[in-house]
Design a protein around this motif. Sequence first.
Motif, short mmCIF file in Angstrom:
data_model
loop_
_atom_site.label_atom_id
_atom_site.label_comp_id
_atom_site.label_asym_id
_atom_site.label_seq_id
_atom_site.Cartn_x
_atom_site.Cartn_y
_atom_site.Cartn_z
N ARG A 250 -7.22 1.97 -1.76
CA ARG A 250 -6.57 1.40 -1.81
C ARG A 250 -6.96 0.06 -2.77
NH1 ARG A 250 -4.03 3.66 1.42
NH2 ARG A 250 -4.15 5.08 -0.43
N PHE A 251 -8.49 -0.45 -2.76
CA PHE A 251 -8.99 -1.12 -4.17
C PHE A 251 -9.48 -0.32 -5.31
CE2 PHE A 251 -9.93 -4.07 0.26
CZ PHE A 251 -9.57 -4.18 0.81
N THR A 252 -9.59 0.99 -4.64
CA THR A 252 -9.86 1.80 -5.22
C THR A 252 -8.49 1.81 -6.88
OG1 THR A 252 -11.49 3.22 -5.07
CG2 THR A 252 -10.48 4.00 -6.47
N GLU A 253 -7.36 1.95 -5.75
CA GLU A 253 -5.94 2.17 -6.89
C GLU A 253 -5.87 0.69 -7.21
OE1 GLU A 253 -4.24 5.13 -3.22
OE2 GLU A 253 -3.50 2.69 -3.74
N ASP A 254 -6.59 -0.08 -6.88
CA ASP A 254 -5.81 -1.31 -7.51
C ASP A 254 -6.82 -3.06 -6.96
OD1 ASP A 254 -4.67 -3.40 -8.33
OD2 ASP A 254 -2.58 -3.50 -7.63
#
Length: 514
Positions: free
Chosen positions: A201-205
């Motif tokens: 999730r944090f890689t995406e945003d």
Amino acid sequence: MYQLPIHQFLIIYISMEDPTKTNIEKPDTIKERFIRKIENEPNLKFIDALIEKFPDMKIYLVGGIVRDTLVGEHVKSKDYDFIICGVPHPELEKAMTGLGHWTYAGSNFGVYKFRPHDFTLKYDFDIALPRREQPHGTGKRADVDVQSDYTMKVEDDLGRRDLTINAMAWDIKNQKLVDPYHGQKDLKNKVVRSVGNPLERFTEDRSRMFRAIRFSCKFNFEIDLFTYEAIESFMPRVNETIVIQDEKTGKEKEVRITPMDTIRIEMFKALAANPAKAFRLLEKTGAWHEILPELDALRNKTTLWKRLQTTLELLTKENLSQELTEEYDLNISNHDETGDFIFAIILYHIKLALPEPPTTTTKKAARRADPIQQILERINLSRKEKDKATWLLTNIDTITTKLPDNLAEQEQLLDHQHTQDALTLALIIHQTDQQIDDHLQYENQKDAINRFATLFDDSGELPAPFLTGRDVMQALGLDKGGPIINELLQKLRHLQLAKEIKTKTEAIDWISSQ
């Protein structure tokens, strides 16, 4: 690949408070709550018209409105977001045209902004078809390919969201909760948890890290350990940049992956919701180290660091404004503790810890040499936020320790849009001194603060001046003004605020005697 720890379901307790459990609402209670939410909002009448036109359509409330309704009706949501399944774009657009006005929010997000006829709310409704998102892997929120698919299930759309408590939907037609990621359970247990693998999730945003912190502060929830560890491991990358091609010039330029505007907005919301907890979370996760390294100077000043912690704890008290109003003569009950106000308090303590900037010959050079101004520029505060912080930091010491004797000069401090913030900060500084020291750092501080109260009339406003410059000229028989007029007006204003002159007639008599 990040390995799932055995203790993934443990919770890390960042705050000092013991979390309290709440009972899961009975299904019929939840159903009644959502029915009231929809039936009592006249702007939602368009839903019946859509259902009548598309009998096979499925329409869902999603996002914050679902979360906040489950938390309790005391939580007021501003936004209504919808997902509509089973209706192609062209047919939906045609139907919305007959029911109101709509615009397309853009290819990056695939959302309609819809305003029904006779709309009375502040914010447009967001209406979307179910979407798939394919991130480019940069971590930049806008770097995703969005594909709308009206045949998708709402559960598939919810899987792309950030947190479980935000990944629920209310099926309006069938009147039931859709909760594939157990967000209701996390609400009950007061847990902030990522949907799926938080590193993904944090890689995406990457801004989702700050959203997790914000919701932890907003609801005083704890952060799931797996999610928290991912925030800690990812935070050192929050300042990373990428090189892109400028659409206008065609030249390459370096830009932040996570815009500072996004970080600032989420950070200020967290600080406004729970100042002490937000500061601790931003400290423990390493966020402050990345976005506000100037705090290092404050950490090395033990007394100042303790003062800041105490001040933030005071600001977290629910009835602080009422308590301060009862103890002092000033009424600050209407003061709104916004995120930029809390941030200005942090900057105030940083300023006390830093050495004085070097003397410069121009104002422009002074701003460049001032570390506080450098912070304001780097964090990219809005003009309004920057003006507030600058005014507070410039005038707070005068208000707390160096109040001018002349009441007209005092009024110049009061007659400002940020005076209420400054007075609140002055009272909080005084309260902090009381908690930290047996003796006050500013001996006459309370008296100085309370002297401000004598300047206000019964309505809480500053009284209007008795005379204008033209009145003074007429009383003295002068055809032209000059410095003497302003000097007399200031003296007269002092006497009026000191209540030594109480009427316009007395003011004219005093002017005539000069």
